[in-house]
Motif scaffolding. Sequence first.
Motif: not given
Lengths: 75, 231
Positions: B200, B175, B104-105, B204
Amino acid sequence: MKLRNHIKQHRARLNLTQQDLAERTGVRRQTILAIEKGHFIPSALLAFLIARELGMTVDEVFEISEIKNEQEPTP
Amino acid sequence: MKSEMVLMNMDERQRLAWFMANRGTLIAVGAVWISMIVWELTHGRMPGFLLAMVPVFALFRLGLYLFYSSKPFTGDGGDKESRLVVAGKAAAAALLLVASLLPIYSVPGFQGQDTRFGYPWKLGPDDAGALFFLAITFLWPLLVFGLGKLGRGRILRTLTQFAEPLLAAGSAVIILWIPQLIFESRVLFNFLITPVTPRPEWGCYLGVAANGLYLVSWMAGFLRPQTVQEG
């Protein structure tokens, strides 16, 4: 003009209740009751559906009757 | 647009009665509005807003009339969800599932360290609450589909109808918010990590896009011309 119908007779012939016919045509029982009593004129689609479920054609189930004292529109 | 009449599964006679009830209500509201104008005038006050809104409402009504006049009322079973809408939602659900498996990151490496990636399911494996939160964030379409399979009751239908856009928007926000959520707590306890900004990553972008696709599909279904007759 008035739309008369013979739904009740055909229902009786097929031993169908108002609820049965309502379920088969996707409407409420009260709507079938209102149509039978002439309090509600169904859409063309619903009229066809009702006729189909009764094994008849639309003009065998519904008929237009003239009201005697109705004035003819002047051209 | 899916109206309350569709959601309440009304047949054509009920819809006609509903329209008549709405008309009666509008007349009552109009009477109250006029009474308010008269009241203000008789008390020596200028009812500026009340008067200005009269032509606005009239034009609004005319606009709506013209809009609905141009819509087809064909009775072709348009109350059912189209295949395209269902396909859009299913694709969005699948993409969201894929997004949950991607990072996600990322946190750029510093002082010789490698870049660290944040995977959703590794964020809080010991915390049942966080795990549940993540499950709702990424797997909520499955919950909605499950509810849809439970039945087509009026209340359930209405609930899912309005829950879908809220869940999609909520999921996208969460998110986007996950890195902040994690780093906020660290910033409080470890000032050394403060200059590190999480970036991100694919998960994401994909997660947000999947929710966007779901929202567009829902909107397409919601704004689809509805039929007067439901056979």
